[in-house]
Design a protein around this motif. Structure first.
Motif, PDB file in Angstrom:
ATOM      1  N   UNK A   7       0.803  -1.220   0.000  1.00  0.00           N
ATOM      2  CA  UNK A   7       0.000   0.000   0.000  1.00  0.00           C
ATOM      3  C   UNK A   7       0.837   1.272   0.000  1.00  0.00           C
ATOM      4  N   UNK A   8       2.178   1.115  -0.054  1.00  0.00           N
ATOM      5  CA  UNK A   8       3.079   2.284   0.007  1.00  0.00           C
ATOM      6  C   UNK A   8       3.895   2.397  -1.281  1.00  0.00           C
ATOM      7  N   UNK A   9       3.360   2.843  -2.425  1.00  0.00           N
ATOM      8  CA  UNK A   9       1.982   3.084  -2.663  1.00  0.00           C
ATOM      9  C   UNK A   9       1.285   1.860  -3.232  1.00  0.00           C
ATOM     10  N   UNK A  10      -0.014   1.967  -3.430  1.00  0.00           N
ATOM     11  CA  UNK A  10      -0.791   0.822  -3.915  1.00  0.00           C
ATOM     12  C   UNK A  10      -0.334   0.284  -5.280  1.00  0.00           C
ATOM     13  N   UNK A  38      -1.209  -7.125   2.532  1.00  0.00           N
ATOM     14  CA  UNK A  38      -2.008  -6.070   3.168  1.00  0.00           C
ATOM     15  C   UNK A  38      -1.771  -4.779   2.415  1.00  0.00           C
ATOM     16  N   UNK A  39      -2.810  -4.270   1.752  1.00  0.00           N
ATOM     17  CA  UNK A  39      -2.709  -2.941   1.151  1.00  0.00           C
ATOM     18  C   UNK A  39      -3.134  -1.965   2.240  1.00  0.00           C
ATOM     19  N   UNK A  40      -2.167  -1.596   3.077  1.00  0.00           N
ATOM     20  CA  UNK A  40      -2.455  -0.778   4.266  1.00  0.00           C
ATOM     21  C   UNK A  40      -2.338   0.702   3.899  1.00  0.00           C
ATOM     22  N   UNK A  41      -3.340   1.171   3.171  1.00  0.00           N
ATOM     23  CA  UNK A  41      -3.266   2.527   2.620  1.00  0.00           C
ATOM     24  C   UNK A  41      -3.293   3.608   3.703  1.00  0.00           C
ATOM     25  N   UNK A  42      -3.574   3.199   4.928  1.00  0.00           N
ATOM     26  CA  UNK A  42      -3.658   4.196   6.003  1.00  0.00           C
ATOM     27  C   UNK A  42      -2.303   4.560   6.617  1.00  0.00           C
ATOM     28  N   UNK A  43      -1.229   3.956   6.126  1.00  0.00           N
ATOM     29  CA  UNK A  43       0.087   4.257   6.702  1.00  0.00           C
ATOM     30  C   UNK A  43       0.517   5.667   6.281  1.00  0.00           C
ATOM     31  N   UNK A  44       0.855   6.499   7.247  1.00  0.00           N
ATOM     32  CA  UNK A  44       1.226   7.882   6.911  1.00  0.00           C
ATOM     33  C   UNK A  44       2.447   7.959   5.999  1.00  0.00           C
ATOM     34  N   UNK A  45       2.583   9.055   5.318  1.00  0.00           N
ATOM     35  CA  UNK A  45       3.657   9.265   4.337  1.00  0.00           C
ATOM     36  C   UNK A  45       5.029   9.127   4.995  1.00  0.00           C
ATOM     37  N   UNK A  46       5.888   8.300   4.414  1.00  0.00           N
ATOM     38  CA  UNK A  46       7.193   7.996   4.995  1.00  0.00           C
ATOM     39  C   UNK A  46       8.165   9.160   4.822  1.00  0.00           C
ATOM     40  N   UNK A  63       2.008  -2.580  13.402  1.00  0.00           N
ATOM     41  CA  UNK A  63       0.749  -3.324  13.552  1.00  0.00           C
ATOM     42  C   UNK A  63       0.543  -4.278  12.377  1.00  0.00           C
TER      43      UNK A  63
ATOM     44  N   UNK B  29      -1.356   8.035  -1.685  1.00  0.00           N
ATOM     45  CA  UNK B  29      -1.523   6.685  -1.136  1.00  0.00           C
ATOM     46  C   UNK B  29      -2.725   6.590  -0.210  1.00  0.00           C
ATOM     47  N   UNK B 232      -6.708  -0.519   9.099  1.00  0.00           N
ATOM     48  CA  UNK B 232      -5.815  -1.565   9.572  1.00  0.00           C
ATOM     49  C   UNK B 232      -5.126  -1.043  10.830  1.00  0.00           C
TER      50      UNK B 232
END
Lengths: 236, 236
Positions: A7-10, A38-46, A63, B29, B232
């Motif tokens: 998901x980083x990015x999708x 897991x397409x964990x699109x909610x992970x904040x921008x790295x 998580x 993302x 998630x």
């Protein structure tokens, strides 16, 4: 079973998954490796976090790594170069091996030592993810100057927004500048970049190193050697 | 959160995931939908089972559907047309909505009624998956004759083995034969087929209906309307 913190990015995750499948020796569906993505699109921008401008993505990544472990992953991949700033911290949270994308790249570089160009996010560059780890293998790194790096970041954001054509033009120019500056090879060290440079041919193609593909090949090797994977359904 | 019962086949799942991402309105993302994908490559061959020649894939599919439900999926997609032979049986095992690929296709067909060509596995054809469900919407279906169907199956296996060029030639000829026989539109009703026909242009392109893309669009709609998805980490 391969677990993918995606998901980083999708679209980069999709590109990575395609490269896992393409690099798996298989004649039918059942020959392929088990994967949970897991397409964990909610992970904040790295990059924003590394530059001190955004929310810490580590808790959300931790998580998801723990979730992949619970799901039965026997090795984990993170198809996002910048996220490797937190690789050691994530590895400390799980007993499952998390493959490192720079190690996968280093295994594919030609020759011993020399100067390698790195096209990456400003976060990856500032955190020194490639510089530090490739130095351990005898390589030095060149990154674009400030104006060039700003262009690379703009191109990466264009890919995330689905605007490939302009991104391709920008990234090709930056890669060519690195070759002109003496780099033997240029690593596409952000997972959005191979998506934009997929159509590049000729001399430039032969010096481009696809970090996404290197990680995919390392995953296939890790999942097809040794003991057979447990079959799905997963142990949750 | 979208749950994907994938791996049937693996590259078709990657193609589906790409179409989900491409059809999601997103500028970064964090705008994308949450997805968990199980590449459950251990699921036995669906066509072989329908033809009475192989192991029943239902137990493995049911286990993965239940796992996706436990993982927190709020709707489930199965990017394999043939697997929809077990759609009703799988839906009976879970309270999570499993989108039906033929419904997604029917929503995209032009006009009311008429004859629709169906390029699919022999399992999908024999089980009448498209014939029965499109009839409810007023469409009739044409499938290839026995020799043509054998060619379609051969092409599908070539895609699964990564041999795209020959598969493209076979499938283009079969699609053109259906148009010549009076079909207004031709559904690429096996998830391997759009992978092989991605490069087809011209008049034929305009009558091809991509079942994978139709399902992807239905998933995006299902996951971007209504209440926000839980973030998630997943509830396992």
């Amino acid at each position: 079973m391969l677990g993918v913190l995606g998901g980083m990015g999708p679209m980069a995750t999709v590109d990575f998954m395609g490269k896992v499948v393409q690099n798996t020796p298989a004649a039918c569906d059942q020959d392929h490796i088990q994967v949970v993505v897991c397409m964990a699109a909610n992970i904040p921008d790295r990059t924003a976090a590394i530059l001190g401008e955004g929310t810490d993505p580590f808790p959300a990544m931790r998580a998801t790594v723990r979730w992949l472990e619970t799901a039965g992953a026997t090795c984990i991949a993170i198809p996002c170069n910048t996220a490797h700033h937190w690789h050691a911290a994530l590895q400390a949270e799980t007993s499952v091996r998390i493959l490192h994308i720079v190690d996968a790249v280093a295994d594919t570089l030609a020759g011993q030592g020399g100067c390698i160009g790195v096209l990456a996010t400003s976060g990856t560059v500032k955190a020194g993810i490639y510089q530090k780890r490739l130095a351990l293998r005898g390589f030095s790194c060149r990154t674009p100057d400030a104006a060039g790096q700003a262009e690379v970041m703009r191109a990466i954001r264009l890919v995330k927004a689905g605007q490939l054509a302009e991104a391709t033009t920008i990234l090709r120019a930056q890669a060519e500048a690195m070759v002109a500056a003496g780099c033997r090879q240029v690593v596409m060290a952000c997972t959005e970049i191979p998506v934009a440079l997929a159509t590049v041919n000729g001399a430039l193609r032969s010096v481009l190193v696809d970090a996404t593909e290197a990680l995919a090949c390392a995953c296939v090797e890790a999942c097809t050697t040794g003991a057979a994977d447990p079959a799905l359904p997963l142990a949750v």
